[in-house]
Design an enzyme around this catalytic site. Sequence first.
Site, PDB file in Angstrom:
ATOM      1  N   GLY A 275       0.865  -1.336   0.030  1.00 26.15           N
ATOM      2  CA  GLY A 275      -0.263   0.202   0.035  1.00 26.15           C
ATOM      3  C   GLY A 275       0.779   1.170  -0.049  1.00 26.15           C
ATOM      4  O   GLY A 275       0.528   2.210  -0.911  1.00 26.15           O
ATOM      5  N   ARG A 276       2.024   1.217   1.102  1.00 23.74           N
ATOM      6  CA  ARG A 276       2.829   2.653   0.877  1.00 23.74           C
ATOM      7  C   ARG A 276       3.622   2.569  -0.278  1.00 23.74           C
ATOM      8  O   ARG A 276       4.499   3.548  -0.201  1.00 23.74           O
ATOM      9  CB  ARG A 276       3.411   2.445   2.362  1.00 23.74           C
ATOM     10  CG  ARG A 276       4.263   1.326   2.582  1.00 23.74           C
ATOM     11  CD  ARG A 276       4.561   1.182   4.184  1.00 23.74           C
ATOM     12  NE  ARG A 276       5.145  -0.013   4.439  1.00 23.74           N
ATOM     13  CZ  ARG A 276       4.567  -1.163   4.982  1.00 23.74           C
ATOM     14  NH1 ARG A 276       3.510  -1.183   4.948  1.00 23.74           N
ATOM     15  NH2 ARG A 276       5.246  -2.352   5.343  1.00 23.74           N
ATOM     16  N   GLU A 361       5.810   2.697   8.637  1.00 24.22           N
ATOM     17  CA  GLU A 361       5.046   1.314   8.725  1.00 24.22           C
ATOM     18  C   GLU A 361       6.114   0.481   8.078  1.00 24.22           C
ATOM     19  O   GLU A 361       5.870  -0.874   8.193  1.00 24.22           O
ATOM     20  CB  GLU A 361       3.780   1.403   7.652  1.00 24.22           C
ATOM     21  CG  GLU A 361       2.827   0.459   7.754  1.00 24.22           C
ATOM     22  CD  GLU A 361       1.308   0.752   7.203  1.00 24.22           C
ATOM     23  OE1 GLU A 361       1.508   0.638   5.854  1.00 24.22           O
ATOM     24  OE2 GLU A 361       0.339   1.224   7.861  1.00 24.22           O
ATOM     25  N   HIS A 392       9.760  28.888  12.062  1.00 26.16           N
ATOM     26  CA  HIS A 392       9.271  29.819  13.216  1.00 26.16           C
ATOM     27  C   HIS A 392       8.324  29.048  14.293  1.00 26.16           C
ATOM     28  O   HIS A 392       7.390  29.472  14.936  1.00 26.16           O
ATOM     29  CB  HIS A 392       8.351  30.733  12.321  1.00 26.16           C
ATOM     30  CG  HIS A 392       9.211  31.800  11.548  1.00 26.16           C
ATOM     31  ND1 HIS A 392       9.749  32.584  12.042  1.00 26.16           N
ATOM     32  CD2 HIS A 392       9.567  31.381  10.440  1.00 26.16           C
ATOM     33  CE1 HIS A 392      10.840  33.228  11.176  1.00 26.16           C
ATOM     34  NE2 HIS A 392      10.257  32.509  10.018  1.00 26.16           N
TER      35      HIS A 392
END
Length: 548
Positions: A275-276, A361, A392
């Site tokens: 999936g990733r 993952e 910042h």
Amino acid sequence: MSATATDLQTPLTQLPAWKALQAHAETMRARHLRELFKSDPERGKRLTAEAEGVYLDYSKHRVTDETLRLLLELAEQSGLRARIDAMFSGEKINITEKRAVLHTALRAPKDAVIKVDGENVVPGVHEVLDRMADFSDRVRSGSWKGFTGRRIVNVINIGIGGSDLGPVMAYEALRHYSQRDMTFRFVSNVDGTDFAEATHDLDPEETLFIISSKTFTTLETMTNAQTAREWALKKLKDEKAVAKHFVAVSTNAKEVTKFGIDTANMFGFWDWVGGRYSMDSAIGLSTMLAVGPENFRAMLRGFRAIDEHFRKTPFEKNLPVLMGLLTVWYTDFFNAATVAVLPYEQYLKRFPAYLQQLTMESNGKHVTLSGERVNYETGPIFWGEPGTNGQHSFYQLIHQGTRLIPCDLIGFARTLNPLGNHHDLLMANVFAQGEALAFGKTPEEVKAEGTPDWLVPHRVFEGNRPTSTFLLEELTPEALGKLVALYEHSVFTQGTIWQIDSFDQWGVELGKVLAKKIVGELEGAGPAAGSHDSSTTTLIERYRRQRG
Ligand code: F6P
């Protein structure tokens, strides 16, 4: 399966290079980048590598030639070379799921031959790409019409995890190249607000949903898909409209059909795409719809260029290998818990979020391939925000906090939006941050500025805070592919060293199972089942009371 891929591995901490690195790290902890640069005026030129238009300056790392030599030895002793070959040739290196790991096949040229279980997968990849291109052209040109004959101008990708983060990151990254008369939105969260806000100003007659889910069983995606269907049919009032307003991206034709989407409107991929690692598969359909097939193919060329570089380049010049080794160096020898990814490019605002899934993952694992508990640290926490915004807010901690946070600074030589001197200001900050983090400001320097003694400690910058600086030419689709592939292969390099399975994700299961059980209890009338701990039971009961 090659011996080096899984078994017969010497435990990591027993490897000679690991032991040598442990001893070496003791001496390196005391050394400062100021001194390393002073003793080697060429360091900033020497400790760099360049490939495929990506320039990596790793001179501002707490390494010497000896460190690099040992890290490269560690890569060799870990069998990285054999493991790269195993991945590229389709061996089932995802051992717990018994799957090949072939996201590299998604960007292989038409004439490549890559076999899984004896079958060449490349023709299938190109067949899907061609279908995606045909579909994208039809939607983009307006020849694909909605059910009532209106042009599709809104595209909503419904997916989560790898079926969302890649698409949304790529859309944002490549917005400059996108078809501006179309609206693209991404719904992932099961929180109904996500869907409600994404659709509140859209007309179902002009809206196309892409239901993206590798498994087509994911609770969030299926819930949102069902809601989308109800939302569309409320106006379109005919089941037949689904065929014109819903397409699916999945490996699971059976579930797609069950949902009511014709498999003619399904774009497939395969279980060997994690999936990733799927943004360049059909999961990238929304990307292709946004930027067009040509730009999508250019992105694939970028991925492929880095694949080839990773596969063929000696480790000492190999960008993902160097990136991966440096991450191992700080994680295991400096106890660094995180890596900050700081793109100085507003279009990459979702890149850190995308990388979180890719890296965490993949390498958030506590056992080795053979199931032993590791006795060293594995995947660090990746996080970040685009510069200069982060400067910042959280950079204070990176500069003066007590923790060591290696940073990846990513910049581009040319901007896609030349406005006055904005880009020079932006890039000045990239270089300034790297310099400030590395060299800091000594008490003597602070004093020489006339700072009163009591204030000096507060204004001292210790420096010695490591950064990688990535300099690319311009954020093109090709460049994006290169950037993502660099991190994919860096993650692979780390996972190989740590001897873990970077391609499974069992850690997400337990929460899913418990949520399923609890949802029954939230919806039921009786008291919460007695099988929870007292905290969970109390929370459930309180929620039910307050919800009314
Ligand atoms: O729960 C984690 C996970 O399985 C991820 O690995 C995956 O990217 C995501 O869920 C979505 O899965 P699917 O594409 O099958 O809906």
